[in-house]
Design an enzyme around this catalytic site. Structure first.
Site, mmCIF file in Angstrom:
data_model
loop_
_atom_site.group_PDB
_atom_site.id
_atom_site.type_symbol
_atom_site.label_atom_id
_atom_site.label_comp_id
_atom_site.label_asym_id
_atom_site.label_seq_id
_atom_site.Cartn_x
_atom_site.Cartn_y
_atom_site.Cartn_z
ATOM 1 N N ASP A 82 1.051 -1.192 -0.007
ATOM 2 C CA ASP A 82 0.100 0.031 0.030
ATOM 3 C C ASP A 82 0.757 1.346 0.103
ATOM 4 O OD1 ASP A 82 0.714 -1.085 2.649
ATOM 5 O OD2 ASP A 82 -0.852 0.320 3.449
ATOM 6 N N GLU A 140 -0.722 -2.049 5.212
ATOM 7 C CA GLU A 140 0.411 -1.953 6.287
ATOM 8 C C GLU A 140 0.187 -0.520 7.253
ATOM 9 O OE1 GLU A 140 3.492 -0.937 8.887
ATOM 10 O OE2 GLU A 140 3.276 -0.061 6.946
#
Length: 393
Positions: A82, A140
């Site tokens: 991400d 994350e």
């Protein structure tokens, strides 16, 4: 001989790894919205020849079984995918094409590097026994963290790894250097949301109000005692408030104040004791001054623990791969990482990959609008992780 073959493969695949990283960098996606990223990673796994399954909606898990003989040994390798809500300011050909979204934490490099590792190991599948589990993880950067969701969906099962390795870029380290710290390395991180309610009124008539601004001021100062007087001095702890909203005016005392903060520490037992103390102290101070208080604490990532023996072995292997002079000790870091969730359940080692290159002007820190990485590090990172995986098997 095996080490040299890994180096040769990492070098041969380097341009492809750079291409992968640049594609990901130009097309970033926020936490838990990595649909296109996951599709791209899936296409790369298809090209490598690895079967995979989806997990946590936008996550992927692939397995590679060595063909040298039967073995029940399993090692897991993890990369996060991400990006962050940051407007990129770099002037590069692979600049983010998504306004306000940027790979400012190097997850594009992590994913590209792990794909490179997968390709290297696939080319060597007849040279080892055992199984490598490749984890491409979403979310994350956002609580509750993709790691916890993947764990809940069984990422550490079928087969269960004996250990897991994670690699994260570090712009403070020059390219070619690798950093380690055994034991507790990164802090837990919890979000604190407090609302203090009073009675607003005219700033010239404070005696007719219950001033939540003044109450909040006393509360914020007093809460620091939890770190300075209640925490064991040998256990690092941080309590910070970064957002205070008292939406009054120069002559208007508001009815309420909202406060957002974070609590971080290196001890799981003390962590939750501190939560209790924060709630009790905030409420007692506010109520003693005539106000009302609501405290909500969102439990985030736990303490990241690098298992001592695994970390020592991984460090020794890294010295063999990059040279002892290029392996350095790291201090504890009060930032948080959801890799910690894996480290709470199985032997784990989370190490740092140097990506700094002052001659190229690549010096910006993580989570900044000018962050970039020296792409030479991708060759080092993909080869090193392949070397570590094989030796862990």
């Amino acid at each position: 001989m095996l080490k040299e073959r890994i180096r040769e493969e990492a070098h041969r695949l380097h341009e492809e790894t750079i291409h992968t990283r640049r594609h990901l960098h130009a097309h970033p996606e926020l936490s838990f919205s990595e649909e296109n990223t996951a599709a791209y990673v899936a296409s790369r796994l298809d090209a490598i020849g690895l079967a995979y399954e989806k997990m946590a909606n936008t996550g992927l898990v692939a397995l590679l079984h060595g063909k040298k003989g039967p073995s029940d040994k399993v090692v897991a390798l993890r990369a996060d995918m991400d990006a962050l809500p940051i407007l990129e300011l770099n002037d590069v050909v692979y600049k983010s094409t998504v306004p306000g979204v940027m790979h400012a934490c190097g997850h594009d490099g992590h994913t590209a590097s792990l794909l490179g590792t997968a390709a290297i190991l696939k080319s060597l599948e007849h040279e080892f026994a055992g199984t490598v589990k490749f984890i491409f993880q979403p979310g994350e950067e956002c609580t509750p963290g993709g790691a916890s969701i993947m764990i809940r969906e069984g990422v550490l099962q079928n087969p269960a790894p004996q250990n897991i390795l994670g690699q994260h870029v570090m712009p403070e380290l020059e390219t070619g250097r690798i950093g380690f710290r055994a034991g507790r390395y990164m802090a837990s991180a919890d979000e604190i949301y407090i609302t203090v309610e009073g009675k607003g009124g005219h700033g010239a008539m404070p005696h007719t109000t219950i001033d939540p601004v003044l109450i909040t001021s006393h509360m914020i100062v007093a809460l620091q005692q939890i770190v300075s007087r209640n925490a064991n001095p040998t256990v690092p702890s941080v309590l910070s408030f970064g957002k205070v909203i008292a939406n009054g005016a120069h002559n208007v005392i508001p009815d309420k104040v909202t406060i957002d903060g974070t609590f971080r520490t290196m001890d799981e037992t003390w962590r939750f004791e501190a939560h209790r103390r924060i709630k009790e102290m905030a409420r007692s101070i506010v109520e003693s001054m005539g106000g009302r208080c609501e405290v909500n604490i969102t439990v985030g990532y736990p303490v990241l623990i690098n298992e001592e023996k695994l970390t020592a072995r991984t460090r020794s292997l890294t010295e063999d791969y990059v040279g002892k002079e290029n392996v350095v000790d790291l201090p504890i870091w009060m930032a948080a990482e959801d890799f910690a969730s894996y480290s709470q359940l199985t032997d784990a080692c989370f190490y740092r990959l140097g990506v700094r290159n002052e001659k190229k002007g690549i010096t910006s820190g993580l989570h900044t609008a000018t962050f970039d990485l020296d792409e030479k590090s991708l060759e080092i990172g993909s080869g090193l992780m392949a070397w570590l995986a094989l030796n862990n098997l």
